[in-house]
Design a protein around this motif. Structure first.
Motif, PDB file in Angstrom:
ATOM      1  N   GLY A 105      41.208 -24.319 -65.407  1.00 16.65           N
ATOM      2  CA  GLY A 105      39.851 -24.139 -65.920  1.00 16.65           C
ATOM      3  C   GLY A 105      39.721 -22.967 -66.874  1.00 16.65           C
ATOM      4  N   CYS A 106      40.827 -22.497 -67.454  1.00  9.67           N
ATOM      5  CA  CYS A 106      40.795 -21.321 -68.337  1.00  9.67           C
ATOM      6  C   CYS A 106      39.978 -21.622 -69.609  1.00  9.67           C
ATOM      7  N   GLY A 107      38.931 -20.811 -69.836  1.00  8.60           N
ATOM      8  CA  GLY A 107      38.056 -21.019 -70.988  1.00  8.60           C
ATOM      9  C   GLY A 107      38.769 -20.821 -72.318  1.00  8.60           C
ATOM     10  N   GLY A 108      39.748 -19.904 -72.343  1.00  3.30           N
ATOM     11  CA  GLY A 108      40.496 -19.657 -73.571  1.00  3.30           C
ATOM     12  C   GLY A 108      41.306 -20.883 -73.975  1.00  3.30           C
ATOM     13  N   VAL A 109      41.975 -21.482 -72.990  1.00  4.62           N
ATOM     14  CA  VAL A 109      42.790 -22.673 -73.283  1.00  4.62           C
ATOM     15  C   VAL A 109      41.880 -23.840 -73.645  1.00  4.62           C
ATOM     16  N   LYS A 110      40.741 -23.934 -72.962  1.00  4.00           N
ATOM     17  CA  LYS A 110      39.782 -25.006 -73.242  1.00  4.00           C
ATOM     18  C   LYS A 110      39.280 -24.896 -74.687  1.00  4.00           C
ATOM     19  N   ALA A 111      38.961 -23.675 -75.095  1.00  4.15           N
ATOM     20  CA  ALA A 111      38.487 -23.450 -76.469  1.00  4.15           C
ATOM     21  C   ALA A 111      39.567 -23.848 -77.476  1.00  4.15           C
ATOM     22  N   ALA A 112      40.817 -23.496 -77.148  1.00  2.00           N
ATOM     23  CA  ALA A 112      41.923 -23.802 -78.067  1.00  2.00           C
ATOM     24  C   ALA A 112      42.167 -25.306 -78.180  1.00  2.00           C
ATOM     25  N   MET A 113      41.841 -26.044 -77.118  1.00  2.00           N
ATOM     26  CA  MET A 113      42.086 -27.480 -77.131  1.00  2.00           C
ATOM     27  C   MET A 113      40.973 -28.236 -77.860  1.00  2.00           C
ATOM     28  N   SER A 114      39.889 -27.544 -78.167  1.00  2.00           N
ATOM     29  CA  SER A 114      38.805 -28.176 -78.923  1.00  2.00           C
ATOM     30  C   SER A 114      39.036 -27.956 -80.417  1.00  2.00           C
ATOM     31  N   ASP A 156      39.904 -33.133 -67.993  1.00  4.51           N
ATOM     32  CA  ASP A 156      40.194 -31.966 -67.146  1.00  4.51           C
ATOM     33  C   ASP A 156      41.677 -31.890 -66.803  1.00  4.51           C
ATOM     34  N   GLN A 157      42.272 -33.063 -66.527  1.00  4.88           N
ATOM     35  CA  GLN A 157      43.705 -33.075 -66.194  1.00  4.88           C
ATOM     36  C   GLN A 157      44.554 -32.671 -67.398  1.00  4.88           C
ATOM     37  N   ARG A 158      44.115 -33.124 -68.605  1.00  2.26           N
ATOM     38  CA  ARG A 158      44.856 -32.746 -69.813  1.00  2.26           C
ATOM     39  C   ARG A 158      44.751 -31.235 -70.055  1.00  2.26           C
ATOM     40  N   LEU A 159      43.542 -30.695 -69.829  1.00  3.76           N
ATOM     41  CA  LEU A 159      43.352 -29.245 -69.977  1.00  3.76           C
ATOM     42  C   LEU A 159      44.243 -28.488 -68.994  1.00  3.76           C
ATOM     43  N   ASN A 160      44.243 -28.935 -67.738  1.00  2.63           N
ATOM     44  CA  ASN A 160      45.029 -28.220 -66.732  1.00  2.63           C
ATOM     45  C   ASN A 160      46.532 -28.323 -66.982  1.00  2.63           C
ATOM     46  N   ARG A 161      46.960 -29.438 -67.557  1.00  2.00           N
ATOM     47  CA  ARG A 161      48.385 -29.546 -67.907  1.00  2.00           C
ATOM     48  C   ARG A 161      48.716 -28.602 -69.063  1.00  2.00           C
ATOM     49  N   LEU A 162      47.806 -28.493 -70.042  1.00  2.00           N
ATOM     50  CA  LEU A 162      48.043 -27.547 -71.144  1.00  2.00           C
ATOM     51  C   LEU A 162      48.080 -26.109 -70.615  1.00  2.00           C
ATOM     52  N   ILE A 163      47.241 -25.830 -69.612  1.00  6.48           N
ATOM     53  CA  ILE A 163      47.247 -24.499 -68.992  1.00  6.48           C
ATOM     54  C   ILE A 163      48.621 -24.210 -68.362  1.00  6.48           C
ATOM     55  N   GLU A 164      49.194 -25.207 -67.694  1.00  7.05           N
ATOM     56  CA  GLU A 164      50.536 -25.038 -67.117  1.00  7.05           C
ATOM     57  C   GLU A 164      51.592 -24.862 -68.208  1.00  7.05           C
ATOM     58  N   LEU A 165      51.501 -25.705 -69.243  1.00 15.45           N
ATOM     59  CA  LEU A 165      52.493 -25.624 -70.325  1.00 15.45           C
ATOM     60  C   LEU A 165      52.366 -24.306 -71.084  1.00 15.45           C
ATOM     61  N   ASP A 215      44.507 -21.386 -58.832  1.00 11.11           N
ATOM     62  CA  ASP A 215      43.478 -22.427 -58.731  1.00 11.11           C
ATOM     63  C   ASP A 215      42.154 -21.800 -58.279  1.00 11.11           C
ATOM     64  N   LEU A 216      41.154 -21.834 -59.169  1.00  7.62           N
ATOM     65  CA  LEU A 216      39.849 -21.230 -58.855  1.00  7.62           C
ATOM     66  C   LEU A 216      39.167 -21.929 -57.678  1.00  7.62           C
ATOM     67  N   HIS A 217      39.518 -23.195 -57.424  1.00  5.39           N
ATOM     68  CA  HIS A 217      38.846 -23.953 -56.372  1.00  5.39           C
ATOM     69  C   HIS A 217      39.211 -23.490 -54.966  1.00  5.39           C
ATOM     70  N   ASN A 218      40.479 -23.069 -54.784  1.00  3.82           N
ATOM     71  CA  ASN A 218      40.900 -22.723 -53.421  1.00  3.82           C
ATOM     72  C   ASN A 218      41.624 -21.385 -53.314  1.00  3.82           C
ATOM     73  N   GLY A 219      41.777 -20.689 -54.465  1.00  7.11           N
ATOM     74  CA  GLY A 219      42.395 -19.365 -54.429  1.00  7.11           C
ATOM     75  C   GLY A 219      43.907 -19.383 -54.317  1.00  7.11           C
ATOM     76  N   ILE A 220      44.510 -20.568 -54.429  1.00  7.25           N
ATOM     77  CA  ILE A 220      45.961 -20.686 -54.242  1.00  7.25           C
ATOM     78  C   ILE A 220      46.692 -20.601 -55.590  1.00  7.25           C
ATOM     79  N   ILE A 221      47.821 -19.889 -55.591  1.00  7.82           N
ATOM     80  CA  ILE A 221      48.657 -19.778 -56.788  1.00  7.82           C
ATOM     81  C   ILE A 221      49.747 -20.852 -56.733  1.00  7.82           C
TER      82      ILE A 221
END
Ligand code: CO
Length: 216
Positions: free
Chosen positions: A100-109, A141-150, A183-189
């Protein structure tokens, strides 16, 4: 009490509590810091490194910026990296992004955000590198989260590709580099990539073979 004064009064209470629990706590840290970890993380207020890893003052050397980038011309990041690797001799470097990183989300737009476009451009380059994989993911959302991992994986590569790290690998077989996503949803890394000291890099063009004697 004003909101910023609240911070100062909370600080006083914290300092008093620390001394109560451990009278030498501050004194031990006055003259020396010997952290085992360098943390490169996102500036996002929801991902505080010490809190989410239950570490204490003195445990982690920290650099944070928008979307946890390690850009090889960023003097700020390089100064932190050099000091952490050569002086503090950290054993591990952690690059920690977050879903859910806003920076990566902005970059993907395709929106223009002003000056920060220059910074986000580095993430667009990560997108281009992995475009075939990303375009196969239909859910936004899944595409964003994969870009965050990459993005984290590529920053791990960027760190390993510095002469600072490669010289340390030769000298003391450390640091190891770890790519994590919080993960912001559950606090797990979630650990997603890793380069151990002296591992071969994806492309040998980034492996310096004449580091003896030459500084940076
Ligand atoms: Co972020």
């Amino acid at each position: 009490m004003k909101d910023y004064q609240q911070l100062l009064s909370a600080n006083k209470a914290w300092a008093a509590r620390m001394v109560q629990e451990d009278p030498d706590f501050f004194q031990r840290l006055v003259d020396i810091q010997k952290p085992n970890f360098l943390w490169i993380g996102c500036s996002d207020s929801r991902v505080p490194p010490n809190e989410i890893t239950q570490t204490r003052p003195g445990d982690i050397f920290i650099h944070r910026n928008v979307a946890n980038l390690a850009v090889h011309t960023d003097m700020n990041m390089l100064s932190v990296l050099q000091y952490a690797v050569e002086v503090l001799e950290v054993k591990h470097i952690v690059v920690c992004g977050h879903y859910g990183c806003g920076g990566v989300k902005a970059a993907m737009s395709r929106h223009s955000f002003g000056m920060i476009n220059k910074w986000l451009r580095h993430i667009k380059d990560v997108y281009r590198l992995h475009q075939p994989e990303l375009l196969k993911i239909a859910n936004d959302d899944q595409r964003l989260n994969r870009l965050i991992e990459l993005n984290v994986q590529e920053q791990v590569n960027n760190i390993a590709e510095t002469s600072i790290v490669q010289r340390a690998w030769k000298k003391r077989n450390a640091p190891h580099i770890h790519g994590w996503v919080y993960d912001l949803h559950n606090g797990i890394i979630n650990p997603i990539s890793e380069i151990m000291a002296n591992d071969h890099l994806q492309n040998e063009i980034y492996e310096y073979d004449d580091l003896d004697g030459i500084q940076h």
